[in-house]
Scaffold this motif. Sequence first.
Motif, PDB file in Angstrom:
ATOM      1  N   ALA A 216     -26.770   6.066  43.910  1.00 21.71           N
ATOM      2  CA  ALA A 216     -25.593   6.470  43.131  1.00 21.71           C
ATOM      3  C   ALA A 216     -25.017   7.777  43.662  1.00 21.71           C
ATOM      4  N   ARG A 217     -25.900   8.736  43.998  1.00 22.92           N
ATOM      5  CA  ARG A 217     -25.421  10.009  44.556  1.00 22.92           C
ATOM      6  C   ARG A 217     -24.746   9.787  45.905  1.00 22.92           C
TER       7      ARG A 217
ATOM      8  N   GLN B 279     -38.286   2.968  41.733  1.00 23.19           N
ATOM      9  CA  GLN B 279     -37.042   2.202  41.614  1.00 23.19           C
ATOM     10  C   GLN B 279     -35.936   3.065  41.011  1.00 23.19           C
ATOM     11  N   THR B 280     -36.288   3.873  40.019  1.00 21.19           N
ATOM     12  CA  THR B 280     -35.310   4.771  39.404  1.00 21.19           C
ATOM     13  C   THR B 280     -34.817   5.792  40.415  1.00 21.19           C
ATOM     14  N   LEU B 281     -35.727   6.361  41.203  1.00 24.56           N
ATOM     15  CA  LEU B 281     -35.334   7.344  42.216  1.00 24.56           C
ATOM     16  C   LEU B 281     -34.405   6.721  43.245  1.00 24.56           C
ATOM     17  N   ARG B 282     -34.744   5.518  43.713  1.00 37.26           N
ATOM     18  CA  ARG B 282     -33.881   4.843  44.686  1.00 37.26           C
ATOM     19  C   ARG B 282     -32.497   4.569  44.095  1.00 37.26           C
TER      20      ARG B 282
ATOM     21  N   HIS C 138     -26.993  -1.495  23.914  1.00 36.87           N
ATOM     22  CA  HIS C 138     -26.418  -0.259  24.456  1.00 36.87           C
ATOM     23  C   HIS C 138     -27.415   0.451  25.370  1.00 36.87           C
ATOM     24  N   LEU C 139     -28.664   0.518  24.939  1.00 36.59           N
ATOM     25  CA  LEU C 139     -29.689   1.156  25.765  1.00 36.59           C
ATOM     26  C   LEU C 139     -29.882   0.405  27.075  1.00 36.59           C
TER      27      LEU C 139
ATOM     28  N   GLU D 194     -29.617   0.021  32.860  1.00 41.83           N
ATOM     29  CA  GLU D 194     -29.408  -0.803  34.044  1.00 41.83           C
ATOM     30  C   GLU D 194     -28.161  -0.418  34.839  1.00 41.83           C
ATOM     31  N   GLN D 195     -27.089  -0.049  34.169  1.00 42.05           N
ATOM     32  CA  GLN D 195     -25.845   0.214  34.886  1.00 42.05           C
ATOM     33  C   GLN D 195     -25.634   1.680  35.203  1.00 42.05           C
ATOM     34  N   HIS D 196     -26.244   2.558  34.434  1.00 47.88           N
ATOM     35  CA  HIS D 196     -26.031   3.987  34.644  1.00 47.88           C
ATOM     36  C   HIS D 196     -27.281   4.711  35.115  1.00 47.88           C
TER      37      HIS D 196
END
Length: 190
Positions: free
Chosen positions: A127-128, A119-122, A77-78, A83-85
């Motif tokens: 997504a935004r 990578q998280t910021l990108r 679940h994590l 990865e997807q959200h």
Amino acid sequence: MKPPPPVTSDPSEAVAPETLRKRYEAGATVDELVAASGLSYGTVLNRLHDAGAVMRTSWQTRRMRQDPQGRKRLAAHLRTLYEQHGATLSELAAGTGETRRSARRLLIEAGGTVRTTQQTLRMRVAARAAERHKLALSLRARYEAGASVPDLAEDCNYSVATVYRLLHQAKTPMRAQHRHGPTPGEGKRS
């Protein structure tokens, strides 16, 4: 329900920090590791710490033993959230009541790869942008169906300028603007 002692050909392998960590993460308690390895309680704790094991409370151990597949389900679940959200490790930890370190460990156990901050910021920016594009297309459809820009702005709680920008991004063909003042030639007397 004690786990069986490790079956290894090399006795030093049974007390290696990584071996102790794997057995601990599989549900063994520190006391069980002490009994199986012959090491002192403090030595087992030190080796677990050296191997990067995330320590559990006794209630977490009981919960884990009651539902042995629970850890795998939680880890999967994590990984999905991560990865997807685009969730961060801190968000995963806060959502599960775990530490950031234990959330990271669960993610890796589920086969996930930890991202860098960049990578998280990108990922979040993308997504935004996708959400904004979806909104722009929705506004375009409503505008083309006859809604006015001020009405769209009020419905979306955006400024009129923002709605115009979104309509422009969606390549919306704009209607002719209304003139609210006197028409040219009116008001002149000859």
